[in-house]
Design a protein around this motif. Structure first.
Motif, PDB file in Angstrom:
ATOM      1  N   GLU A 160       0.994  -1.158  -0.142  1.00  0.00           N
ATOM      2  CA  GLU A 160      -0.151   0.070   0.024  1.00  0.00           C
ATOM      3  C   GLU A 160       0.985   1.330  -0.019  1.00  0.00           C
ATOM      4  N   GLU A 161       2.098   1.405   0.637  1.00  0.00           N
ATOM      5  CA  GLU A 161       2.805   2.613   0.859  1.00  0.00           C
ATOM      6  C   GLU A 161       4.036   2.175  -0.210  1.00  0.00           C
ATOM      7  N   THR A 162       4.193   1.545  -1.147  1.00  0.00           N
ATOM      8  CA  THR A 162       5.172   1.680  -2.251  1.00  0.00           C
ATOM      9  C   THR A 162       4.552   1.427  -3.471  1.00  0.00           C
ATOM     10  N   PRO A 163       5.453   1.967  -4.655  1.00  0.00           N
ATOM     11  CA  PRO A 163       4.943   1.881  -5.985  1.00  0.00           C
ATOM     12  C   PRO A 163       4.622   0.297  -6.282  1.00  0.00           C
ATOM     13  N   LEU A 164       3.328   0.094  -7.224  1.00  0.00           N
ATOM     14  CA  LEU A 164       3.017  -1.322  -7.521  1.00  0.00           C
ATOM     15  C   LEU A 164       3.934  -2.013  -8.269  1.00  0.00           C
ATOM     16  N   ASN A 165       4.395  -3.160  -7.858  1.00  0.00           N
ATOM     17  CA  ASN A 165       5.251  -4.149  -8.522  1.00  0.00           C
ATOM     18  C   ASN A 165       4.651  -5.519  -8.568  1.00  0.00           C
ATOM     19  N   TRP A 166       3.969  -5.966  -9.518  1.00  0.00           N
ATOM     20  CA  TRP A 166       3.389  -7.248  -9.660  1.00  0.00           C
ATOM     21  C   TRP A 166       4.143  -8.467  -9.351  1.00  0.00           C
ATOM     22  N   ARG A 167       5.402  -8.280 -10.007  1.00  0.00           N
ATOM     23  CA  ARG A 167       6.404  -9.337  -9.814  1.00  0.00           C
ATOM     24  C   ARG A 167       6.697  -9.763  -8.353  1.00  0.00           C
ATOM     25  N   ARG A 168       6.956  -8.555  -7.749  1.00  0.00           N
ATOM     26  CA  ARG A 168       7.251  -8.627  -6.148  1.00  0.00           C
ATOM     27  C   ARG A 168       6.195  -9.074  -5.227  1.00  0.00           C
ATOM     28  N   ILE A 169       4.851  -8.902  -5.780  1.00  0.00           N
ATOM     29  CA  ILE A 169       3.874  -9.147  -4.919  1.00  0.00           C
ATOM     30  C   ILE A 169       3.230 -10.470  -5.391  1.00  0.00           C
ATOM     31  N   LYS A 170       3.156 -10.827  -6.400  1.00  0.00           N
ATOM     32  CA  LYS A 170       2.665 -12.031  -6.814  1.00  0.00           C
ATOM     33  C   LYS A 170       2.907 -13.303  -6.110  1.00  0.00           C
ATOM     34  N   PRO A 171       4.461 -13.451  -5.713  1.00  0.00           N
ATOM     35  CA  PRO A 171       4.819 -14.557  -4.604  1.00  0.00           C
ATOM     36  C   PRO A 171       3.916 -14.346  -3.410  1.00  0.00           C
ATOM     37  N   PHE A 172       3.784 -13.296  -2.716  1.00  0.00           N
ATOM     38  CA  PHE A 172       3.040 -12.789  -1.660  1.00  0.00           C
ATOM     39  C   PHE A 172       1.510 -13.293  -1.761  1.00  0.00           C
ATOM     40  N   LEU A 173       1.039 -13.280  -2.639  1.00  0.00           N
ATOM     41  CA  LEU A 173      -0.490 -13.597  -3.072  1.00  0.00           C
ATOM     42  C   LEU A 173      -0.529 -15.247  -3.015  1.00  0.00           C
ATOM     43  N   TYR A 174       0.611 -15.591  -3.532  1.00  0.00           N
ATOM     44  CA  TYR A 174       0.348 -17.205  -3.419  1.00  0.00           C
ATOM     45  C   TYR A 174       0.500 -17.947  -2.085  1.00  0.00           C
ATOM     46  N   ARG A 175       1.494 -17.003  -1.182  1.00  0.00           N
ATOM     47  CA  ARG A 175       1.736 -17.617   0.088  1.00  0.00           C
ATOM     48  C   ARG A 175       0.357 -17.302   0.993  1.00  0.00           C
TER      49      ARG A 175
END
Length: 454
Positions: A75-90
């Motif tokens: 929420e407080e950083t520029p959007l980065n799908w490649r970095r956030i995608k693994p988090f979504l899987y976890r």
């Protein structure tokens, strides 16, 4: 109000409390000292893999920092799908749908990420995370700009597949909502969608709908089969169908035959039976094709018996009974026999006695398959309803009411309006012969029916 420390602050506090250097903590977490230093000083972005290693090193629950990760790293950083995608899987693996939803919400307003969210939904759907996939499909569909896009239609098809279950009233709403999107799917997804829609309406005994979508499936299947086999250049199927292509054509004929027999148009049903009896035009010869050809051979024989029986030709009954005697699943056929007995005032006591052990042990079978999941429960209700009708008409009131209570209870449970109405009508017809105990059971289920607004 207590202020929650940041992830970095809590890590730093932990090192001080335990008297650990960054190098020592790096050995514990299998991270190099530069990475540990960069995370703590804020000079390095934090990945979910690094976060999980740190959390494990601190002997904390795996999702301990996940809410703060969303706040600080999404929420407080520029959007980065490649970095956030693994988090979504976890989040999915750990059951933290709340954190996934918060993270995903940041990407929904930007159409650049629509395709990525859709691909994630597809992957989760095929891996069995259907509830999470449904949340993503709903949001992708909502944010889809092109209202006639194939992706929107596929989202609706997936949601239809996920929401179909044992509640037949809900199934009707789900099917009606999906109908307008069928024609927007590509040809091969459309074949499976038409099959699924026809099967849902079959379970609801909405035979006009069954016939309509089965005919669409037949025509589309014929076109695609012709393109594959009659084109001057070889055409390969880009998508994997759930069944061989010819099956959709033959199965459409079978469903049309069922619909016609159910509505009393037995001559037309016979035409459709012939349509899936003669499959000499099928060109494939692989093991999967041979398996389905054998199935249609058996279904052709059974449907021919049923067609004649429902037309009033009771002379075929002995042959039909002998045929089903060797089958593992006999209740659909017994249901046909009882229905014919009720329709033509036949005595089939000798047949029911022959299969009495199987009838006494008849239990609804659970299944994860979409079709059987919503078809078998209504077949179970219809079987006991027809048994009740047959027994009550013959004055066998205790057993007849027992069968009727079973049918009524299950009809209410699956919320099938037509079957509930049938059970109520039959009970009212023979109510004068019911014992106080039966009346009490009936009243209880009637109150449940009215309470739930079925």
């Amino acid at each position: 109000m207590e202020i929650t420390p940041t992830i970095r602050a809590e890590i730093e506090g932990y090192l001080k409390q335990k008297g650990l250097s960054m190098t020592q903590f790096g050995h514990i977490t299998n991270l190099n000292v530069g990475t540990v230093s960069g995370i703590i000083t804020g000079n390095r972005s934090l990945s979910v893999n690094q976060l999980d290693r740190i959390t494990l090193g601190m002997n904390l629950p795996p999702d301990y920092f996940y809410e703060r990760f969303v706040e600080e790293c999404v929420e407080e950083t520029p959007l980065n799908w490649r970095r956030i995608k693994p988090f979504l899987y976890r989040c999915v693996e750990l059951g933290r749908l709340d954190c996934l939803q918060r993270a995903v919400s940041m990407f929904l307003d930007n159409p650049v990420y629509t395709h990525s969210l859709f691909e994630l939904a597809e992957d989760l759907f095929h891996k069995g995370y259907r509830d999470t996939a449904a949340y993503l499909y709903e949001n992708v569909a909502e944010s889809e700009r092109k209202q006639h896009s194939e992706r929107l239609a596929l989202c609706q098809y997936r949601l239809f597949s996920i929401r179909i279950g044992k509640d037949q009233a809900q199934n009707l709403q789900t099917a009606a909502k999906f109908e307008p999107f069928v024609d927007r799917l590509d040809e091969f997804d459309q074949l499976d969608a038409l099959k699924d829609l026809a099967n849902v309406y079959r379970s609801l005994s909405m035979w006009d709908k069954v016939y309509k979508f089965s005919r669409q499936m037949y025509k589309l299947g014929r076109i695609q089969y012709g393109l594959v086999h009659n084109s001057k250049r070889e055409i390969k199927l880009d998508k994997k169908l759930s069944r061989p292509l010819f099956v959709y054509i033959a199965y459409a004929e079978l469903l049309c035959a069922n619909a016609c027999d159910a509505t009393g148009d037995h001559e037309r049903a016979l035409e459709h039976i012939r349509g899936f009896t003669d499959l000499s035009w099928v060109k494939e010869a692989d093991s999967d094709t041979l398996y389905w050809l054998d199935n249609f051979k058996q279904w052709s024989k059974i449907n021919s018996y049923v067609n004649k029986l429902m037309s009033g030709d009771i002379s075929i009954l002995p042959d039909y009974v002998e045929h089903i005697a060797g089958e593992k699943e006999i209740f659909a056929e017994l249901l046909n026999i009882i229905e014919a007995a009720n329709r033509y005032n036949m005595n089939v006591d000798h047949i029911l006695q022959r299969f009495e052990p199987q009838i006494a042990a008849y239990q609804e079978v659970s299944s994860s398959d979409m079709y059987t999941q919503q078809f078998l429960p209504q077949q179970y209700v219809r079987f006991w309803y027809k048994m009740a009708k047959y027994s009550l008409n013959k004055g066998r009131y205790p057993y007849g009411f027992k069968c009727l209570i079973i049918a009524f209870e299950k009809a209410v449970t699956i919320n099938h309006g037509l079957l509930i109405a049938n059970c109520v009508g039959l009970f009212e017809r023979f109510k004068a012969y019911a014992t106080p105990e039966i009346l009490a059971q009936y009243d209880m289920w009637e109150r449940i029916d009215q309470k739930d607004g079925f």
